[in-house]
Design a protein around this motif. Structure first.
Motif, short mmCIF file in Angstrom:
data_model
loop_
_atom_site.label_atom_id
_atom_site.label_comp_id
_atom_site.label_asym_id
_atom_site.label_seq_id
_atom_site.Cartn_x
_atom_site.Cartn_y
_atom_site.Cartn_z
N VAL A 185 0.84 -1.19 0.00
CA VAL A 185 0.00 0.00 0.00
C VAL A 185 0.88 1.25 0.00
O VAL A 185 1.91 1.28 0.66
CB VAL A 185 -0.96 0.01 1.21
CG1 VAL A 185 -0.19 0.00 2.52
CG2 VAL A 185 -1.89 1.22 1.16
N GLN A 186 0.45 2.26 -0.74
CA GLN A 186 1.12 3.55 -0.77
C GLN A 186 0.07 4.62 -0.43
O GLN A 186 -0.87 4.85 -1.20
CB GLN A 186 1.72 3.83 -2.15
CG GLN A 186 2.84 2.86 -2.51
CD GLN A 186 3.31 3.02 -3.95
OE1 GLN A 186 2.54 3.32 -4.84
NE2 GLN A 186 4.60 2.81 -4.17
N ARG A 187 0.22 5.24 0.75
CA ARG A 187 -0.73 6.27 1.16
C ARG A 187 -0.16 7.04 2.34
O ARG A 187 0.86 6.67 2.91
CB ARG A 187 -2.07 5.66 1.53
CG ARG A 187 -2.06 4.76 2.74
CD ARG A 187 -3.43 4.16 3.00
NE ARG A 187 -3.42 3.21 4.11
CZ ARG A 187 -4.45 2.44 4.43
NH1 ARG A 187 -5.57 2.50 3.72
NH2 ARG A 187 -4.37 1.60 5.45
N VAL A 188 -0.87 8.08 2.74
CA VAL A 188 -0.49 8.85 3.92
C VAL A 188 -1.12 8.18 5.13
O VAL A 188 -2.36 8.14 5.24
CB VAL A 188 -0.97 10.31 3.83
CG1 VAL A 188 -0.58 11.06 5.10
CG2 VAL A 188 -0.39 11.00 2.59
N SER A 193 1.93 12.80 10.71
CA SER A 193 1.53 14.19 10.94
C SER A 193 2.02 15.14 9.84
O SER A 193 1.47 16.21 9.65
CB SER A 193 2.08 14.67 12.29
OG SER A 193 3.49 14.56 12.31
N GLN A 194 3.04 14.71 9.08
CA GLN A 194 3.62 15.57 8.04
C GLN A 194 2.96 15.39 6.67
O GLN A 194 3.32 16.08 5.71
CB GLN A 194 5.13 15.27 7.90
CG GLN A 194 5.91 15.44 9.19
CD GLN A 194 5.87 16.86 9.72
OE1 GLN A 194 5.98 17.81 8.95
NE2 GLN A 194 5.67 17.00 11.02
N GLY A 195 2.00 14.47 6.56
CA GLY A 195 1.31 14.27 5.29
C GLY A 195 2.15 13.57 4.24
O GLY A 195 1.91 13.72 3.04
N ARG A 196 3.16 12.81 4.66
CA ARG A 196 4.04 12.14 3.71
C ARG A 196 3.49 10.75 3.35
O ARG A 196 3.00 10.03 4.21
CB ARG A 196 5.44 11.98 4.31
CG ARG A 196 6.17 13.29 4.49
CD ARG A 196 7.46 13.10 5.24
NE ARG A 196 7.20 12.65 6.61
CZ ARG A 196 8.14 12.62 7.57
NH1 ARG A 196 9.38 12.98 7.30
NH2 ARG A 196 7.82 12.19 8.79
N ILE A 197 3.61 10.42 2.07
CA ILE A 197 3.18 9.09 1.61
C ILE A 197 4.19 8.06 2.07
O ILE A 197 5.41 8.23 1.91
CB ILE A 197 3.05 9.06 0.07
CG1 ILE A 197 1.95 10.01 -0.38
CG2 ILE A 197 2.77 7.65 -0.43
CD1 ILE A 197 1.85 10.16 -1.89
N GLN A 198 3.69 6.97 2.62
CA GLN A 198 4.56 5.89 3.05
C GLN A 198 4.12 4.57 2.41
O GLN A 198 3.00 4.45 1.92
CB GLN A 198 4.54 5.76 4.58
CG GLN A 198 5.17 6.96 5.28
CD GLN A 198 5.26 6.75 6.78
OE1 GLN A 198 5.05 5.64 7.29
NE2 GLN A 198 5.59 7.80 7.51
N THR A 199 5.04 3.64 2.42
CA THR A 199 4.75 2.31 1.86
C THR A 199 4.79 1.27 2.97
O THR A 199 5.71 1.27 3.79
CB THR A 199 5.79 1.94 0.79
OG1 THR A 199 5.73 2.88 -0.29
CG2 THR A 199 5.51 0.54 0.24
N SER A 200 3.79 0.44 3.01
CA SER A 200 3.78 -0.68 3.96
C SER A 200 3.17 -1.89 3.27
O SER A 200 2.76 -1.80 2.10
CB SER A 200 3.01 -0.32 5.24
OG SER A 200 1.69 0.05 4.93
N ALA A 201 3.10 -3.00 3.96
CA ALA A 201 2.67 -4.24 3.29
C ALA A 201 1.89 -5.15 4.23
O ALA A 201 1.96 -5.03 5.45
CB ALA A 201 3.89 -4.99 2.75
N ALA A 202 1.13 -6.03 3.60
CA ALA A 202 0.43 -7.09 4.33
C ALA A 202 0.55 -8.36 3.50
O ALA A 202 0.61 -8.30 2.27
CB ALA A 202 -1.04 -6.73 4.55
N PRO A 314 -3.22 7.85 -3.33
CA PRO A 314 -3.28 9.19 -3.93
C PRO A 314 -3.78 9.17 -5.37
O PRO A 314 -4.48 10.11 -5.81
CB PRO A 314 -1.83 9.68 -3.85
CG PRO A 314 -1.25 8.92 -2.71
CD PRO A 314 -1.89 7.57 -2.77
N GLU A 315 -3.45 8.13 -6.14
CA GLU A 315 -3.85 8.06 -7.55
C GLU A 315 -5.05 7.15 -7.76
O GLU A 315 -5.45 6.92 -8.90
CB GLU A 315 -2.65 7.58 -8.39
CG GLU A 315 -1.46 8.54 -8.34
CD GLU A 315 -0.28 8.04 -9.16
OE1 GLU A 315 -0.49 7.17 -10.02
OE2 GLU A 315 0.84 8.53 -8.93
N ASN A 316 -5.62 6.64 -6.66
CA ASN A 316 -6.80 5.75 -6.73
C ASN A 316 -6.55 4.60 -7.71
O ASN A 316 -7.42 4.18 -8.46
CB ASN A 316 -8.05 6.54 -7.17
CG ASN A 316 -9.34 5.76 -6.92
OD1 ASN A 316 -9.47 5.06 -5.94
ND2 ASN A 316 -10.29 5.87 -7.83
#
Length: 358
Positions: A185-188, A193-202, A314-316
């Protein structure tokens, strides 16, 4: 064509044999056997239906051709029936095409939060809801077998069963099998708190649910069973008895937990169900590997680089990296509209199977 005719003849014989068995009171009284026969009967029924339509259309076409020879007004009907026969032959060929032998099976799915901490757990929860909503729309029944939540209500670890409501040629495995692997997943994050997009996984693991008749036999001596108090979000206790169950399969090191039920006996039964499915899957993969037919296996690590799909908020956009599928309808997919994605994966699998068959 001769090969197809022979195959259809074999299927018709098998179908009639099953029909006769199911009408036997002694068989009807054996619930396990009757359920197994019903499942196979449902798998063959679409082939029989199309074959019957095709035989009737061919007979009607012969009659129409004879009448058209005498009276040209029947030529239009002969032309229509010729088209119908062609379409039914194509439909029958499609039904007879090589299939995954487990497509009619129910499944057990495990969802585990990976890299990304609380955000990964929240994303794992999003995946679980996506599958549940799709199941509701597609007519599958589902049940949560075990769940460990994070502090914010995300999913650390979850197991769910998905079942066909009636025996079907296209069971839960035929659609959910494509979900095994790492989802990125790529999202904020809500914690950012800084509104930065991060990447995580499941990670998602999918197993056909074992048939009670054919299941791998688990020796009680190979199990270590621990009981403990069930916990809720962040590990807080949710009841006052040691009802949660953790089963360790010593020969393989597999660990399964269940704390959904309030009864220790029920939790043990649920955990054994999941363990059975995982052991059966391992046996299948071992057999396939020894036969030299090992297909791309599910990713069993949470490494974000070993991903099968990316969900870009962000890009849906949703992207399946195995088949190059991309669509800008992530919001709809997360709400259970997975049909187009699954169809694309099924089409690719079918093409690969046909190519492998030569």
């Amino acid at each position: 064509m001769a090969k197809q005719v022979s195959l259809v003849d074999d299927i018709v014989s098998e179908y009639q044999g099953i029909e006769a068995q199911m009408g036997d009171p002694e068989v009807a009284g054996d619930q396990k056997l009757f359920r197994k026969l019903s499942k196979r009967y449902a798998e063959l029924r679409p082939i029989i239906a199309v074959n019957n339509q095709l035989e009737q259309a061919r007979a009607d076409l012969e009659d129409a051709k004879e009448m058209a020879y005498e009276d040209h007004e029947f030529q239009a009907e002969a032309n229509r029936l010729t088209t119908e026969v062609d379409e039914l032959e194509e439909k029958l060929a499609d039904l007879l095409a090589p299939r995954d032998e487990h497509d009619g099976d129910d499944i057990i799915m495990e969802i585990k939060a990976g890299a990304g901490g609380e955000e990964a757990a929240l994303f794992a929860g999003d995946l679980a809801r996506m599958y549940e909503r799709y199941a509701d729309k597609a007519g599958f029944a589902w049940e949560v077998l075990g769940l460990t939540e994070s502090d914010l209500g995300g999913v650390k670890d979850m197991s769910i069963s998905f079942k066909s409501k009636t025996p079907s040629r296209d069971g839960a495995w035929s659609v959910f099998k494509f979900e095994g692997g790492v989802h990125r997943v790529q999202r904020v994050p809500v914690t950012e708190s800084q509104g930065r997009i991060q990447t995580s996984a499941a990670g998602v693991l999918v197993y056909p649910e074992p048939d009670e008749i054919e299941a791998v036999n688990i020796d009680e001596k190979d199990l270590r069973i621990d009981v403990y108090r069930s916990s809720g979000k962040g590990g807080q206790g949710v009841n006052t008895t040691d009802s949660a169950v953790r089963i360790t399969h010593l020969p393989t090191g597999l660990v399964v937990t269940c704390q959904k039920e309030r009864s220790q006996i029920q939790n043990k039964a649920r955990a054994m169900q999941v363990l059975q499915a995982r052991l059966d899957q391992m046996e299948r993969e071992k057999a396939e590997a020894e036969a030299g037919e090992q297909r791309a296996s599910q990713v069993r690590t949470m490494d974000r680089s070993e991903r099968i799909r990316t969900y870009n908020w962000p890009e849906n956009r949703i992207s399946d990296h195995r088949i190059g599928y991309k669509a800008n309808n992530l919001d709809a997919v997360l709400n259970g509209a997975m049909d187009d994605l699954i169809k694309a994966l099924q089409d690719q699998e079918r093409a690969e199977r046909l190519e492998a068959e030569g």
